[in-house]
Structures are given as C-alpha cells and as structure tokens.
Design a protein around this motif. Structure first.
Motif, PDB file in Angstrom:
ATOM      1  N   ASP A 116      27.404  41.179  -3.590  1.00  0.00           N
ATOM      2  CA  ASP A 116      28.720  40.683  -3.994  1.00  0.00           C
ATOM      3  C   ASP A 116      29.628  41.877  -4.242  1.00  0.00           C
ATOM      4  N   ILE A 117      30.938  41.652  -4.189  1.00  0.00           N
ATOM      5  CA  ILE A 117      31.875  42.721  -4.503  1.00  0.00           C
ATOM      6  C   ILE A 117      33.128  42.120  -5.121  1.00  0.00           C
ATOM      7  N   SER A 118      33.661  42.796  -6.113  1.00  0.00           N
ATOM      8  CA  SER A 118      34.909  42.385  -6.752  1.00  0.00           C
ATOM      9  C   SER A 118      35.661  43.643  -7.142  1.00  0.00           C
ATOM     10  N   LEU A 119      36.728  43.954  -6.399  1.00  0.00           N
ATOM     11  CA  LEU A 119      37.470  45.174  -6.664  1.00  0.00           C
ATOM     12  C   LEU A 119      38.433  45.038  -7.832  1.00  0.00           C
ATOM     13  N   TYR A 120      39.009  43.854  -7.987  1.00  0.00           N
ATOM     14  CA  TYR A 120      40.037  43.655  -8.999  1.00  0.00           C
ATOM     15  C   TYR A 120      39.744  42.413  -9.823  1.00  0.00           C
ATOM     16  N   PRO A 121      40.083  42.415 -11.109  1.00  0.00           N
ATOM     17  CA  PRO A 121      39.937  41.211 -11.931  1.00  0.00           C
ATOM     18  C   PRO A 121      40.742  40.057 -11.337  1.00  0.00           C
ATOM     19  N   GLU A 122      40.246  38.853 -11.470  1.00  0.00           N
ATOM     20  CA  GLU A 122      40.856  37.682 -10.838  1.00  0.00           C
ATOM     21  C   GLU A 122      42.313  37.490 -11.245  1.00  0.00           C
ATOM     22  N   GLU A 123      42.652  37.817 -12.491  1.00  0.00           N
ATOM     23  CA  GLU A 123      44.027  37.586 -12.966  1.00  0.00           C
ATOM     24  C   GLU A 123      45.058  38.360 -12.162  1.00  0.00           C
ATOM     25  N   HIS A 124      44.643  39.489 -11.569  1.00  0.00           N
ATOM     26  CA  HIS A 124      45.602  40.293 -10.823  1.00  0.00           C
ATOM     27  C   HIS A 124      46.005  39.636  -9.508  1.00  0.00           C
ATOM     28  N   TYR A 125      45.209  38.700  -9.021  1.00  0.00           N
ATOM     29  CA  TYR A 125      45.570  38.001  -7.795  1.00  0.00           C
ATOM     30  C   TYR A 125      46.700  37.005  -8.025  1.00  0.00           C
ATOM     31  N   THR A 126      46.883  36.598  -9.266  1.00  0.00           N
ATOM     32  CA  THR A 126      47.981  35.691  -9.589  1.00  0.00           C
ATOM     33  C   THR A 126      49.159  36.418 -10.233  1.00  0.00           C
ATOM     34  N   LYS A 127      48.879  37.510 -10.951  1.00  0.00           N
ATOM     35  CA  LYS A 127      49.946  38.234 -11.645  1.00  0.00           C
ATOM     36  C   LYS A 127      50.399  39.489 -10.911  1.00  0.00           C
ATOM     37  N   GLY A 128      49.582  39.999  -9.994  1.00  0.00           N
ATOM     38  CA  GLY A 128      49.925  41.216  -9.281  1.00  0.00           C
ATOM     39  C   GLY A 128      49.443  42.460  -9.989  1.00  0.00           C
TER      40      GLY A 128
END
Length: 285
Positions: A116-128
């Motif tokens: 699995d991979i996750s570069l950025y916290p999920e909130e940044h996909y909605t807030k930028g």
C-alpha cells in the motif's frame, strides 16, 4: 507479503540485496511505480514500456522480455491478494565490484514489491496543499534525460527537504532556464480561463503516465489542454492548480510560495478533471 527478487519469492524480512549491488552503491538502475485498481494493474503496458525504454537508454539489459515482465507483475498482485495497492518494480545493474564500472555487473537484478502507499493525508485531497518553489534546480535534460526513471533521486530529495523545512509537503523544481519542470515526485497542472496547462515534457519533467491519463480524461470531457513552457508567474496567477502522480493520483494545490491560487480552495475545474480521471480508471478495470 511476498516480494520477488531474481526468481525467488521471499517475505519482507528476507528481502535482501547485496551491499555490492550497484543500485545501492551508485543509484545505477531504473524503476516504475504502478497502481492497482480493482485487482487490475493500471496501464500495465505503458509502465512496462517506459521501464524498458529507461533501461535501454542507460544500456541496462533486463533479463526477461516485456511480456514476461507483465506476467510477473500480475503474478505478484495475485500472490499478495491485492485489490487496490501499489507496485514498486526495481531493476538494478546488479552485483559488481567497487567502482562505477557497470561492466563488472554480470546480470541485472529484478525486484517486485506489492504494498500500500499513501503520500498525503486524506484531508489534503479535499482541502489542497501548500507548496514552495525549491532553490534546487531540476537536473538539466542535456545531462540526464528526465524520461529516464532512474534510481538516483537525490535531486528530488534535496528539493523535498526544502519543502519540509518550509512546512510544506511538496516543492516545485525549476529547470536551469527558470521554467517550471515538475515537483519532487509529481507532475504539475494549472487551469486558467477553462484551459488546462502543464509544463512541456522537454522542460525537465518526467513524461508521467498519470499525467497522460489526466490529459486524456480532461480532453474526454471537452476541456482544452496545452503542454507549454511554464513560469512561476503562470502558476501564481492561475485559477486552479493540482499535482498528478502514480502514488499521489490527483491532489489540489491551494498555495504556492505564500500566494493563494484562485480563491485559495480546490476549484470546480480540478474537481471535474478528478471525476473524469476516476471514471477513466473505472473504465479500464
């Protein structure tokens, strides 16, 4: 987790390479990062082709044909029971003597990791996210062609460190002419007056597979796209901005060098492109 190394499947704890491997010693090798969606490897053919193109460009012989590599990647996904995830495919020059001479390496090594991979916290996909422009310049295309996806990422890492020290998650890399190339691990896009722009690939950017898929998705909903030389001014005055990459997928940028992009929130154009990109993914799985 089952990891493939040169014909063997081993667990994570037993996944080891020699300290004499030239990939470790000198960054001599190439790699691909590939997404798995719904049990399907996204754009498998394109990723394998880019891997072999990178290898040919540095006179690295991969010890299997492209079709065999594609089959191996599918086997790796099945062995690890991954429906959605990430593949890291690594080809090193192999084990050799100390010293940079690649002729001392008899056979290239093939490594396949499925995880699995996750570069950025999920909130940044909605807030930028906020990004900066790094003082580190992108390696010049007349020194190392950016289309070669090599193991040597020190140039990118130095820029990433600048971003982290500035309290940001990403940094923009300029080329030696001062034009925008890409970010440390992503391509960059901006929207102005309904047109989607991205730096031309000859400006020092990797010709990203996700980049191409996003352009295809945007054009599929009737959006005009242009690959063109890009300056910081173009980004500062854009209506919207976002990054793309295999691991990051699509993530909005709301601030660059302390300047709000548009109204400082992810825009409707970005949302439409992201929706079209997700629809393209679903169509291919």
């Amino acid at each position: 987790m089952q990891i493939y190394i040169d014909g063997n499947w081993v667990g994570k704890e037993d996944a080891k390479i020699s300290v004499f491997d030239h990939g470790l010693l000198y960054g001599d090798g190439v790699f691909e990062g590939i997404r798995i969606y719904g049990g399907t490897i996204f754009r498998l053919k394109e990723h394998v082709r880019r891997l072999y193109d990178s290898a040919r460009a540095i006179l690295l012989t991969i010890p299997m044909e492209e079709e065999e590599m594609a089959t191996l990647l599918c086997e790796a996904v099945a062995k690890n029971n991954k429906t959605d995830g990430y593949i890291r495919l690594v080809i090193t020059r192999g084990m050799g003597d100390l010293g940079i001479n690649p002729a001392t390496c008899s056979t290239a090594s093939v490594i396949v990791i499925v995880d699995d991979i996750s570069l950025y916290p999920e909130e940044h996909y909605t807030k930028g996210i906020k990004v900066i422009t790094a003082s580190t310049r992108r390696n010049s295309p007349d020194a190392v062609d950016p289309r070669i996806k090599s193991l040597n990422y020190l140039n990118n890492i130095m820029a990433k460190l600048e971003a982290q020290q500035a309290g940001c998650l990403e940094a923009i890399l300029l080329n030696r002419e001062g034009k925008v190339a890409e970010c440390t691990g992503d391509n960059i896009f901006y929207l102005r007056d309904g047109v989607l722009f991205t730096p031309a690939s000859d400006q020092g950017a990797l010709k990203g597979i996700t980049r191409d898929a996003v352009i295809e998705a945007a054009e599929g909903i009737g959006m005009e796209t242009r690959a063109t030389p890009t300056t910081q001014y173009d980004l500062y005055t854009a209506d919207e901005c976002f990054l793309t990459g295999t691991a990051a997928e699509m993530i909005p940028v709301t601030t660059i060098d302390g300047r709000s992009i548009g109204d400082g929130t992810p825009g409707l154009g970005t949302a439409k492109v992201r929706e079209a990109f997700q629809a393209l993914i679903q169509k291919e799985i």
